[in-house]
Design a protein around this motif. Structure first.
Motif, PDB file in Angstrom:
ATOM      1  N   SER A  85       3.728  12.054  -6.734  1.00 45.29           N
ATOM      2  CA  SER A  85       4.377  12.604  -7.919  1.00 45.29           C
ATOM      3  C   SER A  85       3.407  13.564  -8.607  1.00 45.29           C
ATOM      4  O   SER A  85       3.746  14.678  -8.909  1.00 45.29           O
ATOM      5  N   TYR A  86       2.197  13.095  -8.874  1.00 47.05           N
ATOM      6  CA  TYR A  86       1.142  14.080  -9.155  1.00 47.05           C
ATOM      7  C   TYR A  86      -0.256  13.506  -9.040  1.00 47.05           C
ATOM      8  O   TYR A  86      -0.457  12.302  -8.987  1.00 47.05           O
ATOM      9  N   VAL A  87      -1.219  14.400  -8.939  1.00 48.62           N
ATOM     10  CA  VAL A  87      -2.617  14.017  -8.749  1.00 48.62           C
ATOM     11  C   VAL A  87      -3.426  14.675  -9.848  1.00 48.62           C
ATOM     12  O   VAL A  87      -3.245  15.850 -10.143  1.00 48.62           O
ATOM     13  N   ASP A  88      -4.324  13.912 -10.438  1.00 45.31           N
ATOM     14  CA  ASP A  88      -5.191  14.456 -11.464  1.00 45.31           C
ATOM     15  C   ASP A  88      -6.584  13.908 -11.200  1.00 45.31           C
ATOM     16  O   ASP A  88      -6.866  12.765 -11.528  1.00 45.31           O
ATOM     17  N   GLY A  89      -7.437  14.707 -10.547  1.00 46.07           N
ATOM     18  CA  GLY A  89      -8.778  14.219 -10.206  1.00 46.07           C
ATOM     19  C   GLY A  89      -8.696  13.025  -9.271  1.00 46.07           C
ATOM     20  O   GLY A  89      -8.156  13.113  -8.175  1.00 46.07           O
ATOM     21  N   ASP A  90      -9.233  11.882  -9.737  1.00 49.49           N
ATOM     22  CA  ASP A  90      -9.243  10.689  -8.886  1.00 49.49           C
ATOM     23  C   ASP A  90      -8.088   9.746  -9.197  1.00 49.49           C
ATOM     24  O   ASP A  90      -8.108   8.581  -8.816  1.00 49.49           O
ATOM     25  N   ARG A  91      -7.098  10.227  -9.935  1.00 54.55           N
ATOM     26  CA  ARG A  91      -5.940   9.397 -10.253  1.00 54.55           C
ATOM     27  C   ARG A  91      -4.699  10.042  -9.651  1.00 54.55           C
ATOM     28  O   ARG A  91      -4.517  11.252  -9.733  1.00 54.55           O
ATOM     29  N   MET A  92      -3.878   9.201  -9.009  1.00 54.93           N
ATOM     30  CA  MET A  92      -2.673   9.741  -8.394  1.00 54.93           C
ATOM     31  C   MET A  92      -1.498   8.863  -8.773  1.00 54.93           C
ATOM     32  O   MET A  92      -1.621   7.651  -8.879  1.00 54.93           O
ATOM     33  N   VAL A  93      -0.351   9.509  -9.014  1.00 59.55           N
ATOM     34  CA  VAL A  93       0.874   8.766  -9.297  1.00 59.55           C
ATOM     35  C   VAL A  93       1.795   8.951  -8.095  1.00 59.55           C
ATOM     36  O   VAL A  93       2.052  10.082  -7.669  1.00 59.55           O
ATOM     37  N   ILE A  94       2.252   7.833  -7.539  1.00 59.58           N
ATOM     38  CA  ILE A  94       3.038   7.885  -6.307  1.00 59.58           C
ATOM     39  C   ILE A  94       4.421   7.292  -6.530  1.00 59.58           C
ATOM     40  O   ILE A  94       4.543   6.183  -7.062  1.00 59.58           O
ATOM     41  N   ALA A  95       5.457   8.037  -6.132  1.00 56.33           N
ATOM     42  CA  ALA A  95       6.831   7.527  -6.243  1.00 56.33           C
ATOM     43  C   ALA A  95       7.135   6.680  -5.007  1.00 56.33           C
ATOM     44  O   ALA A  95       6.958   7.132  -3.873  1.00 56.33           O
ATOM     45  N   VAL A  96       7.581   5.438  -5.230  1.00 53.72           N
ATOM     46  CA  VAL A  96       7.815   4.512  -4.116  1.00 53.72           C
ATOM     47  C   VAL A  96       9.292   4.089  -4.088  1.00 53.72           C
ATOM     48  O   VAL A  96       9.968   4.116  -5.108  1.00 53.72           O
ATOM     49  N   PRO A  97       9.784   3.683  -2.896  1.00 55.22           N
ATOM     50  CA  PRO A  97      11.174   3.229  -2.839  1.00 55.22           C
ATOM     51  C   PRO A  97      11.348   1.962  -3.684  1.00 55.22           C
ATOM     52  O   PRO A  97      10.466   1.104  -3.716  1.00 55.22           O
ATOM     53  N   ASP A  98      12.482   1.877  -4.348  1.00 57.29           N
ATOM     54  CA  ASP A  98      12.692   0.797  -5.313  1.00 57.29           C
ATOM     55  C   ASP A  98      13.328  -0.396  -4.616  1.00 57.29           C
ATOM     56  O   ASP A  98      14.461  -0.767  -4.882  1.00 57.29           O
ATOM     57  N   ASN A  99      12.600  -1.002  -3.649  1.00 57.91           N
ATOM     58  CA  ASN A  99      13.235  -2.103  -2.917  1.00 57.91           C
ATOM     59  C   ASN A  99      12.315  -3.307  -2.780  1.00 57.91           C
ATOM     60  O   ASN A  99      12.383  -4.063  -1.814  1.00 57.91           O
ATOM     61  N   GLY A 100      11.428  -3.447  -3.763  1.00 60.28           N
ATOM     62  CA  GLY A 100      10.592  -4.650  -3.761  1.00 60.28           C
ATOM     63  C   GLY A 100       9.385  -4.603  -2.853  1.00 60.28           C
ATOM     64  O   GLY A 100       8.586  -5.525  -2.820  1.00 60.28           O
ATOM     65  N   LYS A 101       9.216  -3.516  -2.081  1.00 56.10           N
ATOM     66  CA  LYS A 101       8.095  -3.484  -1.128  1.00 56.10           C
ATOM     67  C   LYS A 101       6.752  -3.228  -1.795  1.00 56.10           C
ATOM     68  O   LYS A 101       5.710  -3.521  -1.237  1.00 56.10           O
ATOM     69  N   LEU A 102       6.802  -2.664  -2.997  1.00 49.85           N
ATOM     70  CA  LEU A 102       5.561  -2.354  -3.696  1.00 49.85           C
ATOM     71  C   LEU A 102       4.764  -3.626  -3.987  1.00 49.85           C
ATOM     72  O   LEU A 102       3.533  -3.625  -3.971  1.00 49.85           O
ATOM     73  N   ILE A 103       5.487  -4.709  -4.230  1.00 47.96           N
ATOM     74  CA  ILE A 103       4.847  -6.000  -4.523  1.00 47.96           C
ATOM     75  C   ILE A 103       3.830  -6.364  -3.432  1.00 47.96           C
ATOM     76  O   ILE A 103       2.722  -6.815  -3.711  1.00 47.96           O
ATOM     77  N   ASP A 104       4.219  -6.134  -2.142  1.00 44.34           N
ATOM     78  CA  ASP A 104       3.315  -6.466  -1.026  1.00 44.34           C
ATOM     79  C   ASP A 104       2.003  -5.706  -1.163  1.00 44.34           C
ATOM     80  O   ASP A 104       0.923  -6.251  -0.959  1.00 44.34           O
ATOM     81  N   VAL A 105       2.106  -4.424  -1.515  1.00 44.06           N
ATOM     82  CA  VAL A 105       0.906  -3.593  -1.620  1.00 44.06           C
ATOM     83  C   VAL A 105       0.044  -4.077  -2.785  1.00 44.06           C
ATOM     84  O   VAL A 105      -1.169  -4.218  -2.666  1.00 44.06           O
ATOM     85  N   GLN A 106       0.698  -4.338  -3.919  1.00 41.58           N
ATOM     86  CA  GLN A 106      -0.059  -4.723  -5.103  1.00 41.58           C
ATOM     87  C   GLN A 106      -0.753  -6.063  -4.923  1.00 41.58           C
ATOM     88  O   GLN A 106      -1.769  -6.327  -5.556  1.00 41.58           O
ATOM     89  N   GLY A 107      -0.218  -6.893  -4.051  1.00 44.12           N
ATOM     90  CA  GLY A 107      -0.819  -8.217  -3.877  1.00 44.12           C
ATOM     91  C   GLY A 107      -1.855  -8.277  -2.784  1.00 44.12           C
ATOM     92  O   GLY A 107      -2.280  -9.354  -2.378  1.00 44.12           O
ATOM     93  N   THR A 108      -2.278  -7.130  -2.267  1.00 39.15           N
ATOM     94  CA  THR A 108      -3.180  -7.119  -1.111  1.00 39.15           C
ATOM     95  C   THR A 108      -4.528  -6.530  -1.479  1.00 39.15           C
ATOM     96  O   THR A 108      -4.604  -5.657  -2.337  1.00 39.15           O
ATOM     97  N   GLU A 109      -5.571  -6.997  -0.789  1.00 34.93           N
ATOM     98  CA  GLU A 109      -6.890  -6.395  -1.002  1.00 34.93           C
ATOM     99  C   GLU A 109      -7.150  -5.324   0.060  1.00 34.93           C
ATOM    100  O   GLU A 109      -6.440  -5.259   1.057  1.00 34.93           O
TER     101      GLU A 109
END
Length: 631
Positions: free
Chosen positions: A108-132
């Motif tokens: 969605s956009y990048v600003d230096g070392d920070r990036m905003v990413i648009a993800v599909p809204d189907n619950g899959k983001l939870i897997d990523v957030q819960g992982t190291e």
């Protein structure tokens, strides 16, 4: 023979086949890169961020679920992430293997070392957030190809205006124009004025051909401004987000209401203020819309079993949301005088059904023809601006390039209709001697220097161009130093470490002549260019470690030729890298790249290269002799 013109349909079918080849080549290269390339290399090439720190996730104003991520490595690696590019998340498992999550997201956009990413809204983001040990990497850009194939198909089947433009661009038939007395613009020079008049008179097509430093953007902005006195709204596109940002910013400075579809590459308030997303959020009805969307999400997540009215409630809310969205959009689009986006971005659903009188394509010589057809279907006339003697489109498949995929729409029209082209002839950037070689070789000696830059130089009696010939240096047989190129990694290119050291030494000596105080007072800026990425990274590392350059760091940038597109510096150094006994110069044979490199310099150009390797090619031989004659 002039009259035997290829039928446009056949030519476009051929192009579709070549684009298919390019698609396969890029997909294959991507697969190899994904499967075989180590993580460190991906990070180094700027195609991946690892390790990542996950930030918050939320719904943005466009109702997309987005997540913030932060790059932990503070390496000064320039990355390739930008708005709209597809990405995929991965994790590193206990065996040090890369495991990909099975969904794609987009930047969605990048600003230096920070990036905003648009993800599909189907619950899959939870897997990523819960992982190291999570990272993110660029993914193969399927969508752009789909849009380009789709555009070619439409053009081949086209009716009406689209088929008229198609047949016109592929033939020697004269383009139509209005006739009226030329208008006078006091702050443009003669050729710029001629170009704007040609744009205003064109019924079908006009081309502004702008060699380096000739004020192409200024001319284009003026042409847009004047067109808007006759038309209510125009579409302005370019190949890259960066080029769209650049022209949008200039139009905004000229007082024009611009609506930028997509996010800018430089995230600052000025640039963001004319983006669709910001405008949408700022609309008075937005809060109400946000509340309704929230109600829809709540309703969905708290759905009770056997709730008979659930669907009714949901439909009612959704209708209300759509109605508001349509209303906000209608208002944003009716207020804007310029809609600005990338060529591929013009397929955005927001533009569905929109028609425009005029399309302006900036940097048209860098865009594949197929990409140009995406917005052309919405318009009745096309104005192209660019320079086909500078950087060509990037093409990965050598076979497709050889068979002609690199030939741009702009080049095609320049060949078929020289009468619609205006060459801008007055340049405001370079010392006469730096410009002269480029003008002779690429522009039929037609470019002139504005009097105020003609003799510009940093030191009195300075010679504006010099070539340091590395083949002149003799080293004993057993020494480690050699000015021969070496090869790093299969797709990373070539490097010449001794030449890199010498490049910085040459800069240091030149700086000592000018004097530290003056460099800082006058903010003299420097570009160090190399065509090879490996050499660029090596030069950056050297520069970082050299004590001498500490105070000047903010004035020096090191990049590839493509990285300097459209920019200029007081002093330019070019490290050519190639040095071998066979006289092989690889992609330095593409002289348009070299044209860009040598025309970035305002006052001083220093080339470093092995003359015995380079001068076997007629262009470099001539350049070497030209520089030699100056001293």
């Amino acid at each position: 023979m002039e009259n035997q013109q290829v039928s446009p349909i056949l030519a476009l079918q051929q192009q579709r086949l070549l684009l298919q080849m390019e698609y396969q080549a890029e997909k294959e290269a991507f697969r190899k890169q994904t499967e075989e390339m180590g993580l460190q290399r991906k990070v180094k090439r700027g195609d991946a961020w690892y390790p990542l720190k996950m930030g918050r996730s939320y719904y943005n104003s466009l109702n997309q679920l987005v997540v913030e991520v932060f790059r932990q490595d503070d390496e000064e690696i320039e990355h390739n992430f930008e708005f709209g590019r597809p990405v995929t998340f991965f994790r590193i498992d206990e065996n040090n293997q890369i495991k990909y999550f099975n969904f794609t997201a987009s930047v969605s956009y990048v600003d230096g070392d920070r990036m905003v990413i648009a993800v599909p809204d189907n619950g899959k983001l939870i897997d990523v957030q819960g992982t190291e040990h999570v990272g993110v990497q660029l993914f193969f850009d399927e969508t752009s190809y789909k849009m380009m194939f789709d555009a070619l198909d439409r053009v081949m089947k086209g009716k009406g205006r689209l088929s008229y433009l198609r047949d016109l661009f592929y033939s020697h038939q004269k383009a139509e124009s209005f006739s009226f007395a030329p208008l006078h613009f006091p702050y443009l020079n003669a050729t710029q004025e001629e170009a704007v008049n040609k744009v205003l008179r064109a019924k079908d097509v006009a081309i502004v051909h702008g060699p380096p430093g000739t004020g192409k953007t200024t001319t284009l902005v003026e042409a847009v401004y004047e067109t808007l006195r006759r038309e209510n709204q125009v579409l302005v596109c370019a190949q890259s987000n960066m080029a769209v940002d650049w022209i949008s910013e200039k139009l905004v400075d000229r007082g024009i209401n611009v609506l930028r579809i997509g996010n800018p590459t430089r995230v600052n308030d000025k640039m963001l203020s004319f983006t669709y997303e910001r405008r949408f959020e700022a609309h008075p009805d937005y809060e109400l819309l946000w509340a309704i969307r929230k109600a829809i999400r709540d309703l969905r997540s708290h759905r009770k079993r056997g709730d008979a009215k659930y669907h009714q409630k949901l439909e009612r809310l959704k209708e209300r949301a759509t109605e508001l969205e349509v209303r906000i959009n209608a208002q944003l689009f009716s207020e804007a005088r310029v809609i600005a986006c990338t060529l591929v971005g013009s397929a955005n659903r927001l533009l569905e059904g929109q028609k425009f009188g005029t399309l302006f394509i900036d940097e048209a010589a860098q865009a594949l023809e197929a990409a140009c057809w995406i917005p052309i279907r919405r318009v009745s006339r096309v104005i192209l601006a660019g320079d086909h003697c500078q950087l060509p489109p990037t093409i990965k498949s050598y076979a497709a390039l050889k068979a002609g995929l690199g030939k741009t729409l702009m080049e095609r029209i320049v060949e078929n209709k020289p009468e619609v082209v205006t060459l801008l002839k007055m340049q405001y950037r370079m010392n006469e001697e730096i410009m002269r070689f480029s003008s002779d070789w690429f522009y039929g000696n037609q470019v002139e220097s504005a009097p105020e830059v003609k003799y510009r130089s940093i030191l009195d009696l300075d010679i504006p161009m010099s070539w340091i010939d590395t083949s002149q240096f003799e080293f004993p047989e057993d020494s480690d130093i050699s000015f021969k190129e070496t090869f790093v990694g299969e797709s990373f290119g070539r490097i010449n470490k001794a030449e890199a050291e010498l490049t910085l030494l040459a800069l240091e000596q030149y700086f000592e002549k000018i004097g530290k105080a003056r460099i800082l007072d006058e903010r003299l800026d420097v570009g160090v260019i190399s065509p090879y990425r490996a050499q660029v990274q090596y030069l950056r590392r050297l520069l970082k470690n050299k004590e001498f350059f500490k105070p000047f760091r903010h004035l020096i940038s090191v990049n590839t030729v493509d990285g300097f597109q459209g920019q200029e510096r007081d002093i330019i150094l070019i490290s050519l890298v190639r040095a071998n006994d066979e006289g092989q110069i690889g992609f330095l044979r593409d002289l348009r790249r070299m044209n860009v490199a040598i025309t970035r310099a305002r006052m001083k150009l220093i080339i470093l290269g092995d003359a015995s390797t380079m001068t076997r090619h007629p262009f470099y031989k001539k350049l070497y002799e030209y520089i030699d004659a100056l001293s």
